[in-house]
Design a protein around this motif. Sequence first.
Motif, PDB file in Angstrom:
ATOM      1  N   ALA A  27     -34.581   8.997 -11.360  1.00 49.19           N
ATOM      2  CA  ALA A  27     -34.209   7.768 -10.664  1.00 49.19           C
ATOM      3  C   ALA A  27     -33.015   7.142 -11.362  1.00 49.19           C
ATOM      4  CB  ALA A  27     -35.384   6.794 -10.646  1.00 49.19           C
ATOM      5  N   PRO A  28     -32.137   6.487 -10.588  1.00 51.92           N
ATOM      6  CA  PRO A  28     -30.990   5.841 -11.233  1.00 51.92           C
ATOM      7  C   PRO A  28     -31.435   4.819 -12.264  1.00 51.92           C
ATOM      8  CG  PRO A  28     -30.685   5.963  -8.857  1.00 51.92           C
ATOM      9  CD  PRO A  28     -32.106   6.361  -9.137  1.00 51.92           C
ATOM     10  N   CYS A  29     -30.743   4.784 -13.374  1.00 53.30           N
ATOM     11  CA  CYS A  29     -31.053   3.853 -14.457  1.00 53.30           C
ATOM     12  C   CYS A  29     -30.698   2.445 -14.010  1.00 53.30           C
ATOM     13  CB  CYS A  29     -30.260   4.250 -15.698  1.00 53.30           C
ATOM     14  SG  CYS A  29     -30.499   3.168 -17.125  1.00 53.30           S
ATOM     15  N   SER A  30     -31.721   1.646 -13.705  1.00 57.54           N
ATOM     16  CA  SER A  30     -31.548   0.247 -13.309  1.00 57.54           C
ATOM     17  C   SER A  30     -30.498   0.086 -12.216  1.00 57.54           C
ATOM     18  CB  SER A  30     -31.170  -0.610 -14.529  1.00 57.54           C
ATOM     19  OG  SER A  30     -32.170  -0.544 -15.509  1.00 57.54           O
ATOM     20  N   GLY A  31     -30.496   0.994 -11.250  1.00 58.51           N
ATOM     21  CA  GLY A  31     -29.581   0.885 -10.129  1.00 58.51           C
ATOM     22  C   GLY A  31     -28.191   1.430 -10.374  1.00 58.51           C
ATOM     23  N   SER A  32     -27.943   2.007 -11.550  1.00 58.15           N
ATOM     24  CA  SER A  32     -26.622   2.570 -11.831  1.00 58.15           C
ATOM     25  C   SER A  32     -26.513   3.972 -11.254  1.00 58.15           C
ATOM     26  CB  SER A  32     -26.383   2.609 -13.346  1.00 58.15           C
ATOM     27  OG  SER A  32     -27.120   3.665 -13.923  1.00 58.15           O
ATOM     28  N   SER A  33     -25.380   4.618 -11.481  1.00 59.19           N
ATOM     29  CA  SER A  33     -25.171   5.984 -11.002  1.00 59.19           C
ATOM     30  C   SER A  33     -25.650   7.021 -12.012  1.00 59.19           C
ATOM     31  CB  SER A  33     -23.686   6.219 -10.704  1.00 59.19           C
ATOM     32  OG  SER A  33     -22.914   6.001 -11.872  1.00 59.19           O
ATOM     33  N   VAL A  34     -26.220   6.577 -13.115  1.00 59.35           N
ATOM     34  CA  VAL A  34     -26.720   7.483 -14.152  1.00 59.35           C
ATOM     35  C   VAL A  34     -28.223   7.635 -13.999  1.00 59.35           C
ATOM     36  CG1 VAL A  34     -26.920   7.898 -16.627  1.00 59.35           C
ATOM     37  CG2 VAL A  34     -24.864   6.793 -15.706  1.00 59.35           C
ATOM     38  N   THR A  35     -28.699   8.878 -14.015  1.00 57.03           N
ATOM     39  CA  THR A  35     -30.120   9.169 -13.832  1.00 57.03           C
ATOM     40  C   THR A  35     -30.739   9.604 -15.155  1.00 57.03           C
ATOM     41  OG1 THR A  35     -29.754   9.862 -11.545  1.00 57.03           O
ATOM     42  CG2 THR A  35     -31.776  10.615 -12.597  1.00 57.03           C
ATOM     43  N   VAL A  36     -31.840   8.969 -15.527  1.00 52.45           N
ATOM     44  CA  VAL A  36     -32.587   9.326 -16.733  1.00 52.45           C
ATOM     45  C   VAL A  36     -33.916   9.940 -16.306  1.00 52.45           C
ATOM     46  CG1 VAL A  36     -33.630   8.504 -18.880  1.00 52.45           C
ATOM     47  CG2 VAL A  36     -31.508   7.454 -18.031  1.00 52.45           C
ATOM     48  N   THR A  37     -34.214  11.141 -16.794  1.00 44.73           N
ATOM     49  CA  THR A  37     -35.432  11.853 -16.419  1.00 44.73           C
ATOM     50  C   THR A  37     -36.186  12.298 -17.657  1.00 44.73           C
ATOM     51  OG1 THR A  37     -34.316  12.703 -14.438  1.00 44.73           O
ATOM     52  CG2 THR A  37     -36.360  13.792 -15.096  1.00 44.73           C
ATOM     53  N   GLY A  66     -23.936  10.567 -12.246  1.00 50.19           N
ATOM     54  CA  GLY A  66     -23.615  10.791 -10.848  1.00 50.19           C
ATOM     55  C   GLY A  66     -22.434   9.976 -10.366  1.00 50.19           C
ATOM     56  N   GLY A  67     -21.727   9.321 -11.295  1.00 44.32           N
ATOM     57  CA  GLY A  67     -20.603   8.481 -10.910  1.00 44.32           C
ATOM     58  C   GLY A  67     -19.345   8.825 -11.667  1.00 44.32           C
ATOM     59  N   SER A  68     -18.521   7.825 -11.909  1.00 45.50           N
ATOM     60  CA  SER A  68     -17.257   8.032 -12.614  1.00 45.50           C
ATOM     61  C   SER A  68     -17.507   8.501 -14.038  1.00 45.50           C
ATOM     62  CB  SER A  68     -16.458   6.731 -12.633  1.00 45.50           C
ATOM     63  OG  SER A  68     -16.197   6.279 -11.322  1.00 45.50           O
ATOM     64  N   ALA A  69     -16.521   9.200 -14.592  1.00 43.98           N
ATOM     65  CA  ALA A  69     -16.642   9.696 -15.964  1.00 43.98           C
ATOM     66  C   ALA A  69     -16.920   8.554 -16.926  1.00 43.98           C
ATOM     67  CB  ALA A  69     -15.366  10.424 -16.359  1.00 43.98           C
ATOM     68  N   ILE A  70     -17.802   8.798 -17.870  1.00 41.99           N
ATOM     69  CA  ILE A  70     -18.136   7.823 -18.908  1.00 41.99           C
ATOM     70  C   ILE A  70     -17.362   8.192 -20.162  1.00 41.99           C
ATOM     71  CG2 ILE A  70     -19.987   6.887 -20.343  1.00 41.99           C
ATOM     72  CD1 ILE A  70     -21.915   7.540 -18.042  1.00 41.99           C
ATOM     73  N   SER A  71     -16.574   7.262 -20.678  1.00 46.21           N
ATOM     74  CA  SER A  71     -15.720   7.570 -21.830  1.00 46.21           C
ATOM     75  C   SER A  71     -16.501   7.646 -23.128  1.00 46.21           C
ATOM     76  CB  SER A  71     -14.600   6.532 -21.956  1.00 46.21           C
ATOM     77  OG  SER A  71     -15.146   5.233 -22.120  1.00 46.21           O
ATOM     78  N   GLY A 103     -21.011  14.274 -12.867  1.00 51.14           N
ATOM     79  CA  GLY A 103     -21.842  15.439 -12.571  1.00 51.14           C
ATOM     80  C   GLY A 103     -22.437  16.117 -13.784  1.00 51.14           C
ATOM     81  N   ALA A 104     -22.031  15.688 -14.979  1.00 50.15           N
ATOM     82  CA  ALA A 104     -22.524  16.331 -16.199  1.00 50.15           C
ATOM     83  C   ALA A 104     -23.916  15.818 -16.563  1.00 50.15           C
ATOM     84  CB  ALA A 104     -21.560  16.084 -17.348  1.00 50.15           C
ATOM     85  N   THR A 105     -24.688  16.665 -17.252  1.00 50.06           N
ATOM     86  CA  THR A 105     -26.033  16.312 -17.716  1.00 50.06           C
ATOM     87  C   THR A 105     -26.143  16.610 -19.199  1.00 50.06           C
ATOM     88  OG1 THR A 105     -27.018  16.816 -15.559  1.00 50.06           O
ATOM     89  CG2 THR A 105     -28.502  16.762 -17.453  1.00 50.06           C
ATOM     90  N   THR A 106     -26.778  15.722 -19.943  1.00 46.10           N
ATOM     91  CA  THR A 106     -27.001  15.939 -21.367  1.00 46.10           C
ATOM     92  C   THR A 106     -28.472  15.713 -21.697  1.00 46.10           C
ATOM     93  OG1 THR A 106     -26.178  15.391 -23.591  1.00 46.10           O
ATOM     94  CG2 THR A 106     -26.559  13.550 -22.094  1.00 46.10           C
TER      95      THR A 106
END
Length: 275
Positions: A27-37, A66-71, A103-106
């Motif tokens: 699920a998106p982290c608090s409504g963001s484009s980043v998903t934590v599983t 799932g969104g813009s690149a995170i620096s 699109g990257a996953t860590t």
Amino acid sequence: MKNSLLKPIAALFSLALLLLPSQAAAAPCSGSSVTVTRVGSPVFYIDTGISPQLTSAYVGYTIQNGGSAISDLWVKLENFTGTRLALASGENGLLHVGPLANGATTFVGFYLTASGTGDTATSQTHDVALYPSNPSVSSATCADNFGYTVQETIKANPNSVTSISVSPAQPSIGGTITFIVNGLTGNMGNNTPRIFSSTPASLANWPSGVFELTGSTIEFLSGGNTGTYVNSLYRTGLNMADTTYRVTYTLRVRGTTGGSTTVYPVSYITSGGPV
């Protein structure tokens, strides 16, 4: 600079089966484009009836952008609730991931310790919080809450370890070490869900500040179950038949221990014990 010698010891324990808390779906982290599983068991398994006691384990999460690149990305475990589960003594609960492309996953792993003995169905929770820079100078962009229960294992051991290896035995700071555990699950019982839960360390004094878990792979190679699961510490939905398996852990060396370190990986496998 070489780190101290690693001495491998492997253990397998069966677990009495309790109802699991609901496994958090992606699920998106608090409504963001980043998903934590969560990629580990929602039950934190311990065994306080043996020596040494097994009261600790790694918990794992994958983070997908799932969104813009995170620096720059920092991940922190915080806001623990409940009385039994907390960061282990060598764990600061903070990891610096760095850039994360669209699109990257860590994978991130943290080492926790349970206090006390026996089972508890009371949820022990914490937040997985994401920061744009060091949390000492920034605020969290989002946070997801995850709950665990604590459960003692039973002492039935239909499973067995066939081999364990650690390479290299004397790792260098900044390098990577690999643990490989091969074994047999034994015939699992009729109770469901049937569970396979693994951790590369289980002792309270494991120097988790020195060894950062960066990935794991569970492989079911022959017998009743098959499949390869990357960056996973937990599988469920298995069938009953005896299965040959391999678990591979990779860890980054971040410092020295000043003495020899015992490697004590554990797999907790459903035996069909009493609920």
